[in-house]
Design a protein around this motif. Structure first.
Motif, PDB file in Angstrom:
ATOM      1  N   ARG A 122      95.334  10.593  -9.837  1.00  0.00           N
ATOM      2  CA  ARG A 122      95.962   9.275  -9.859  1.00  0.00           C
ATOM      3  C   ARG A 122      97.274   9.324 -10.627  1.00  0.00           C
ATOM      4  N   GLN A 123      98.138   8.370 -10.290  1.00  0.00           N
ATOM      5  CA  GLN A 123      99.434   8.282 -10.942  1.00  0.00           C
ATOM      6  C   GLN A 123      99.766   6.833 -11.195  1.00  0.00           C
ATOM      7  N   ALA A 124      99.887   6.492 -12.457  1.00  0.00           N
ATOM      8  CA  ALA A 124     100.304   5.150 -12.851  1.00  0.00           C
ATOM      9  C   ALA A 124     101.820   5.117 -12.963  1.00  0.00           C
ATOM     10  N   PRO A 125     102.422   3.942 -12.876  1.00  0.00           N
ATOM     11  CA  PRO A 125     103.885   3.845 -12.967  1.00  0.00           C
ATOM     12  C   PRO A 125     104.416   4.476 -14.244  1.00  0.00           C
ATOM     13  N   GLY A 126     105.413   5.321 -14.096  1.00  0.00           N
ATOM     14  CA  GLY A 126     106.037   5.945 -15.245  1.00  0.00           C
ATOM     15  C   GLY A 126     105.258   7.098 -15.846  1.00  0.00           C
TER      16      GLY A 126
ATOM     17  N   ASP B 287      92.856   1.695 -15.360  1.00  0.00           N
ATOM     18  CA  ASP B 287      92.575   2.482 -14.170  1.00  0.00           C
ATOM     19  C   ASP B 287      93.564   2.178 -13.039  1.00  0.00           C
ATOM     20  N   THR B 288      94.396   1.181 -13.244  1.00  0.00           N
ATOM     21  CA  THR B 288      95.381   0.824 -12.231  1.00  0.00           C
ATOM     22  C   THR B 288      96.336   1.985 -11.981  1.00  0.00           C
TER      23      THR B 288
ATOM     24  N   VAL C  38      85.346  13.116   1.074  1.00  0.00           N
ATOM     25  CA  VAL C  38      85.034  12.981  -0.349  1.00  0.00           C
ATOM     26  C   VAL C  38      85.108  11.509  -0.729  1.00  0.00           C
ATOM     27  N   TYR C  39      84.223  11.105  -1.611  1.00  0.00           N
ATOM     28  CA  TYR C  39      84.139   9.717  -2.048  1.00  0.00           C
ATOM     29  C   TYR C  39      84.321   9.631  -3.562  1.00  0.00           C
ATOM     30  N   LEU C  40      84.829   8.492  -3.998  1.00  0.00           N
ATOM     31  CA  LEU C  40      84.924   8.217  -5.424  1.00  0.00           C
ATOM     32  C   LEU C  40      84.406   6.810  -5.671  1.00  0.00           C
ATOM     33  N   GLN C  41      83.224   6.724  -6.238  1.00  0.00           N
ATOM     34  CA  GLN C  41      82.658   5.432  -6.618  1.00  0.00           C
ATOM     35  C   GLN C  41      83.152   5.100  -8.019  1.00  0.00           C
ATOM     36  N   MET C  42      83.850   3.988  -8.121  1.00  0.00           N
ATOM     37  CA  MET C  42      84.447   3.589  -9.394  1.00  0.00           C
ATOM     38  C   MET C  42      83.789   2.309  -9.871  1.00  0.00           C
ATOM     39  N   ASN C  43      83.092   2.391 -10.988  1.00  0.00           N
ATOM     40  CA  ASN C  43      82.416   1.242 -11.578  1.00  0.00           C
ATOM     41  C   ASN C  43      83.033   0.902 -12.928  1.00  0.00           C
ATOM     42  N   SER C  44      82.737  -0.275 -13.395  1.00  0.00           N
ATOM     43  CA  SER C  44      83.239  -0.729 -14.704  1.00  0.00           C
ATOM     44  C   SER C  44      84.732  -0.486 -14.827  1.00  0.00           C
TER      45      SER C  44
ATOM     46  N   THR D  48      96.439   5.709  -2.258  1.00  0.00           N
ATOM     47  CA  THR D  48      95.925   4.354  -2.063  1.00  0.00           C
ATOM     48  C   THR D  48      95.980   3.615  -3.400  1.00  0.00           C
ATOM     49  N   GLN D  49      96.481   2.395  -3.357  1.00  0.00           N
ATOM     50  CA  GLN D  49      96.693   1.632  -4.594  1.00  0.00           C
ATOM     51  C   GLN D  49      95.383   1.007  -5.081  1.00  0.00           C
ATOM     52  N   VAL D  50      95.108   1.195  -6.351  1.00  0.00           N
ATOM     53  CA  VAL D  50      94.006   0.513  -7.030  1.00  0.00           C
ATOM     54  C   VAL D  50      94.610  -0.317  -8.155  1.00  0.00           C
ATOM     55  N   THR D  51      94.342  -1.610  -8.131  1.00  0.00           N
ATOM     56  CA  THR D  51      94.854  -2.510  -9.158  1.00  0.00           C
ATOM     57  C   THR D  51      93.687  -3.243  -9.788  1.00  0.00           C
ATOM     58  N   VAL D  52      93.590  -3.139 -11.104  1.00  0.00           N
ATOM     59  CA  VAL D  52      92.509  -3.791 -11.839  1.00  0.00           C
ATOM     60  C   VAL D  52      93.132  -4.862 -12.726  1.00  0.00           C
ATOM     61  N   SER D  53      92.764  -6.096 -12.488  1.00  0.00           N
ATOM     62  CA  SER D  53      93.312  -7.203 -13.265  1.00  0.00           C
ATOM     63  C   SER D  53      92.409  -7.508 -14.456  1.00  0.00           C
ATOM     64  N   SER D  54      93.055  -7.963 -15.514  1.00  0.00           N
ATOM     65  CA  SER D  54      92.286  -8.240 -16.745  1.00  0.00           C
ATOM     66  C   SER D  54      91.774  -9.668 -16.757  1.00  0.00           C
TER      67      SER D  54
END
Length: 119
Positions: free
Chosen positions: A38-42, A89-90, A78-84, A113-119
Protein backbone atom coordinates in the motif's frame (compact mmCIF):
# COMPACT_ATOMS: atom_id res chain seq x y z
CA UNK A 1 2.82 -11.03 -19.80
CA UNK A 2 0.92 -11.22 -16.53
CA UNK A 3 -2.09 -9.12 -15.60
CA UNK A 4 -3.24 -8.44 -12.05
CA UNK A 5 -6.79 -7.20 -11.58
CA UNK A 6 -7.69 -6.01 -8.13
CA UNK A 7 -11.04 -5.10 -6.66
CA UNK A 8 -12.83 -4.51 -3.39
CA UNK A 9 -11.63 -1.11 -2.27
CA UNK A 10 -13.89 1.67 -1.12
CA UNK A 11 -14.90 3.98 1.70
CA UNK A 12 -15.55 2.59 5.17
CA UNK A 13 -15.84 3.99 8.67
CA UNK A 14 -13.20 3.26 11.27
CA UNK A 15 -13.77 -0.14 12.80
CA UNK A 16 -15.31 -1.48 9.63
CA UNK A 17 -14.16 -4.17 7.24
CA UNK A 18 -13.28 -4.55 3.59
CA UNK A 19 -12.08 -7.47 1.51
CA UNK A 20 -9.73 -6.98 -1.40
CA UNK A 21 -9.19 -9.51 -4.14
CA UNK A 22 -6.65 -9.78 -6.91
CA UNK A 23 -6.77 -12.22 -9.79
CA UNK A 24 -3.64 -13.03 -11.75
CA UNK A 25 -3.84 -14.13 -15.37
CA UNK A 26 -1.55 -14.58 -18.33
CA UNK A 27 1.71 -16.42 -18.86
CA UNK A 28 2.62 -17.30 -15.30
CA UNK A 29 5.63 -19.55 -14.77
CA UNK A 30 5.54 -20.19 -11.06
CA UNK A 31 4.23 -17.78 -8.44
CA UNK A 32 6.90 -17.31 -5.79
CA UNK A 33 5.20 -14.58 -3.78
CA UNK A 34 1.82 -12.91 -4.08
CA UNK A 35 0.28 -10.30 -1.88
CA UNK A 36 -0.41 -6.65 -1.17
CA UNK A 37 1.46 -3.42 -0.72
CA UNK A 38 0.00 0.00 0.00
CA UNK A 39 0.97 3.60 -0.56
CA UNK A 40 -0.45 6.55 1.31
CA UNK A 41 -0.11 10.09 -0.05
CA UNK A 42 3.40 11.40 0.37
CA UNK A 43 4.73 8.06 1.56
CA UNK A 44 6.65 5.18 0.05
CA UNK A 45 4.96 1.97 -0.98
CA UNK A 46 5.04 -0.47 1.91
CA UNK A 47 4.38 -4.17 2.37
CA UNK A 48 1.03 -5.09 3.85
CA UNK A 49 0.94 -8.87 3.58
CA UNK A 50 2.31 -11.59 1.32
CA UNK A 51 2.07 -15.35 0.86
CA UNK A 52 5.13 -17.28 -0.22
CA UNK A 53 5.18 -20.31 -2.48
CA UNK A 54 5.32 -22.67 0.46
CA UNK A 55 2.46 -20.90 2.19
CA UNK A 56 4.59 -18.73 4.44
CA UNK A 57 2.81 -15.57 5.57
CA UNK A 58 4.35 -12.17 6.08
CA UNK A 59 2.47 -9.25 7.61
CA UNK A 60 3.40 -5.68 8.39
CA UNK A 61 3.40 -5.15 12.15
CA UNK A 62 0.77 -2.45 11.78
CA UNK A 63 -1.82 -4.89 10.39
CA UNK A 64 -1.09 -8.05 12.38
CA UNK A 65 -4.20 -9.32 14.10
CA UNK A 66 -6.49 -7.20 11.90
CA UNK A 67 -5.74 -8.26 8.33
CA UNK A 68 -5.75 -11.79 6.93
CA UNK A 69 -4.25 -12.78 3.60
CA UNK A 70 -5.36 -15.91 1.79
CA UNK A 71 -4.86 -17.47 -1.60
CA UNK A 72 -6.83 -19.61 -4.03
CA UNK A 73 -4.13 -21.47 -5.91
CA UNK A 74 -6.50 -22.91 -8.49
CA UNK A 75 -7.71 -19.45 -9.47
CA UNK A 76 -4.40 -17.62 -8.96
CA UNK A 77 -6.28 -15.22 -6.74
CA UNK A 78 -5.19 -13.57 -3.52
CA UNK A 79 -7.47 -12.01 -0.94
CA UNK A 80 -6.96 -9.53 1.86
CA UNK A 81 -9.58 -9.46 4.58
CA UNK A 82 -9.22 -6.19 6.46
CA UNK A 83 -10.98 -5.86 9.81
CA UNK A 84 -10.94 -3.18 12.48
CA UNK A 85 -9.86 -0.64 9.90
CA UNK A 86 -8.24 2.57 11.07
CA UNK A 87 -7.90 5.95 9.34
CA UNK A 88 -4.17 5.26 9.01
CA UNK A 89 -5.00 2.30 6.78
CA UNK A 90 -6.13 4.77 4.13
CA UNK A 91 -4.00 4.22 1.03
CA UNK A 92 -3.94 2.85 -2.47
CA UNK A 93 -3.52 -0.90 -2.19
CA UNK A 94 -1.49 -2.63 -4.88
CA UNK A 95 -1.51 -6.30 -5.69
CA UNK A 96 1.99 -7.74 -6.07
CA UNK A 97 3.19 -10.89 -7.78
CA UNK A 98 6.67 -12.34 -8.00
CA UNK A 99 6.93 -14.88 -10.79
CA UNK A 100 9.97 -17.06 -11.41
CA UNK A 101 11.23 -19.42 -14.07
CA UNK A 102 14.49 -21.35 -13.84
CA UNK A 103 16.71 -18.27 -14.06
CA UNK A 104 14.70 -15.07 -13.82
CA UNK A 105 12.40 -13.32 -11.36
CA UNK A 106 9.60 -11.15 -12.72
CA UNK A 107 7.73 -8.56 -10.66
CA UNK A 108 4.20 -7.46 -11.50
CA UNK A 109 1.93 -4.85 -9.94
CA UNK A 110 -1.80 -4.40 -10.12
CA UNK A 111 -3.39 -1.07 -10.98
CA UNK A 112 -4.14 -0.19 -7.38
CA UNK A 113 -7.40 0.11 -5.50
CA UNK A 114 -8.25 2.96 -3.14
CA UNK A 115 -9.14 2.21 0.47
CA UNK A 116 -10.38 5.15 2.52
CA UNK A 117 -11.17 4.83 6.21
CA UNK A 118 -13.05 7.72 7.76
CA UNK A 119 -12.79 8.57 11.43
Amino acid sequence: QVELVGSGGGLVQAGGSLKLSCAASGSIFSINVIGWYRQAPGEQRQLVATIGNGGSLNYADSVKGRFTISRDNAENTVYLQMNSLKPEDTAVYYCYLEDIDSTTKYIYWGQGTQVTVSS
